[in-house]
Write an enzyme that holds these catalytic residues in place. Structure first.
Site: not given
Length: 565
Positions: A104, A175
């Site tokens: 991420y 996510k």
């Protein structure tokens, strides 16, 4: 235990041979047993050795370490995810704090910019505007049938990088990886979606390898009608799904949230998740200083949907601590590129209008011009908390931070913009400019700062502390909506997990490697809040706790038995 029984119970599947090896949710690779290799026509398709998942993870980690730059590491991990999801999450489970910045932020930003260049294999759904009449069919085509969590983006405001078109798909994929790694939500229940409505990025439009719809972005009524078609199709396909809006542009993010939050179980992580994790951090920081949030004065740089969302949550917390509405709003100062938001500024957005300062309260201020700058606000309002959500690097200058420190012995400074290249100031500079006094939290990961004889940990005020726990709490409780009270409960639960607030020393936020425990604590409080508000069936705390554990997936291989279609 029920979970142990579940992991030992065989899974009956109809796939065999090469097809089974191509199915990331079911593929075990070299961990298929001899019996399974015989029953599923895998003999000869795999090396002779039957390995454990631990042995596979050790090999994968060694290969990972051979890559020298973060972008290559990201591509490697994504390849494992698209090959063997259980192994991917076992690897993350063992190295979460090391690998989270790779899967991420900040590395995912570069992956989004180069999405069409590094594309390997399909994951999730790409729903393009020209195919708007076939959305129901597209949802039926999803490889996962029992979807419980969707993260959707239109790619227009990807981190601080702007319009990336379908390259924004990297964000929902990343996510949802954290929903699983941090919140224990089974990858079988998650679906990333990008709404391809074109792009206004000339680099993408002129890139011969760009894989999205090569067309300027649609907007206005056409855009909202398209989103409406998508939402209604989702409701028909998975009526109880939790839908997270992600990285929509400011002019669409708040209207979409307001339009759908009472119709489906949804939230916007950029607005509400960012607000929740920031509020939790500020509650903890205030406690560590022996005060409450109601005692603080807060200045924001950045008055977009994210900044205003944080401000509204701070005001709600101040009110819960005893301030009136007017008293709380008078303590929050919003600064954007045109200066301080006041009641004299024209063309304010709806969500900004409630956060203006009254001009009559500013008559005694000493300012440099009619447009009240951030430095003017710091000199006159004397904030104790400074929050950056501007997406513009370097705007927290030495002069500004030193001015803040003149009137605040222990300033709380939070440059939250992502990725790292967009941060308003680097933690090392802030700490040096305040002689080690500042309490710093950032949006992207930073190493501890060495100041004199101290190693000062830098808390990453990352939404991953919040949204996995919210998702787990919604699934475990069966909540039908995500309410402000549930988000407030998540913030307060996070504050309770702060080492600095509870022990008086250590980091402001828990270690990333402890995030699964944090997610369970948040899930419990979110579930209880949902029950209190009538958004979920009321149960005992014990039953809710068991539901959380039951929904917490772990990366372990199950035995397989063959069945027919």
């Amino acid at each position: 235990m029920e979970l142990e029984y579940e992991s030992k119970r065989p899974l009956y599947i109809p796939y065999a041979g090469p097809i089974l090896l191509e199915f990331p949710l079911l593929n075990k690779g070299s961990a298929f047993t001899e019996e399974e290799r015989n029953h599923f026509n895998l003999q000869g398709l795999l090396p002779d050795a039957v390995e454990t998942i631990e042995e596979q993870a050790e090999r994968a980690y060694r290969q990972y370490q051979d890559f020298k730059n973060d972008s290559d590491k990201h591509i490697y991990l994504r390849n494992i995810q698209d090959t063997n999801e259980t192994l991917f999450y076992r690897l993350l489970d063992s190295h979460l704090s090391e690998m989270m910045p790779i899967i991420y932020t900040p590395t995912v930003g570069e992956a989004c910019e180069h999405f069409s260049d590094i594309y390997r294999r399909a994951r999730g759904l790409f729903i393009s505007y020209p195919n708007r009449d076939r959305i129901d069919d597209m949802l039926q085509n999803a490889t996962k049938q029992n979807v419980k969590v969707i993260v959707v983006t239109d790619g227009e405001r990807i981190l601080g990088l702007g319009d990336q078109g379908i390259g924004g798909m990297g964000i929902p994929i990343g996510k949802l990886s954290l929903y699983t790694a941090c919140g224990g939500i089974s990858p079988a229940y998650t679906l990333p979606v990008v709404l391809d409505v074109g792009t206004n990025n000339p680099q993408r439009l002129n890139d011969p390898l760009y894989m999205g719809w090569r067309h300027p972005r649609i907007s206005g009524d056409e855009y909202h009608a398209f989103v409406e078609e998508f939402i209604q199709a989702v409701k028909r396909r998975w009526p109880n799904v939790l839908l997270q809006f992600e990285d929509f542009a400011q002019n669409n993010a708040t209207p979409l949230l307001n339009r759908y939050r009472d119709e489906i179980c949804c939230f916007n992580d950029d607005i509400q998740g960012t607000a929740a994790v920031t509020l939790g951090s500020l509650i903890a920081a205030s406690r560590a200083a022996g005060s409450q949030l109601r005692d603080q004065t807060v200045t924001f740089l950045g008055a977009g949907s994210a900044g205003c969302g944080i401000a509204e949550q701070i005001i709600a917390q101040m009110k819960s601590e005893g301030l009136s509405e007017d008293e709380a709003r008078a303590r929050v100062f919003m600064v954007d590129r045109f200066g301080l938001l006041t009641d004299k500024l024209p063309n304010l957005l709806d969500f900004q209008s409630k956060l203006v300062q009254k001009s009559e309260n500013l008559t005694a201020w000493q300012t440099q011009s009619d447009a009240i700058s951030l430095l003017d606000v710091v000199r006159n309002a004397k904030p104790t908390i400074l929050i950056g959500v501007s997406g513009q690097p370097g705007l927290f200058t030495e002069e500004l931070i030193r001015e803040m420190h003149k009137h605040c012995p222990r300033p709380i400074v939070m440059p939250l913009s992502n990725p790292t290249s967009r941060v308003e100031a680097r933690p090392e500079d802030i700490i040096n400019w305040t002689e080690g006094a500042a309490l710093v939290a950032t949006g992207s990961p930073f190493a501890p700062v060495h100041y004199k004889e101290q190693q000062i940990p830098i808390a990453q005020c990352n939404n991953s502390y919040i949204f996995p726990g919210i998702g787990l709490g919604v699934l475990a409780s069966g909540a039908t909506r995500v309410t402000d009270a549930m988000l407030m409960a998540a913030s307060r639960a996070l504050a309770e997990c702060s080492p600095l607030a509870t022990d008086g020393h250590g980091a402001l936020l828990p270690d990333i490697d402890d995030i699964q425990g944090v997610s369970k604590c948040i899930a419990m409080e979110v579930g209880k809040a949902a029950q209190l508000q009538g958004m979920a069936v009321v149960t005992s705390e014990e039953a809710l706790s068991k539901a959380i554990e039951h929904n917490f997936w772990r990366p372990q291989y199950r035995s397989y038995k063959r069945t027919s279609f």
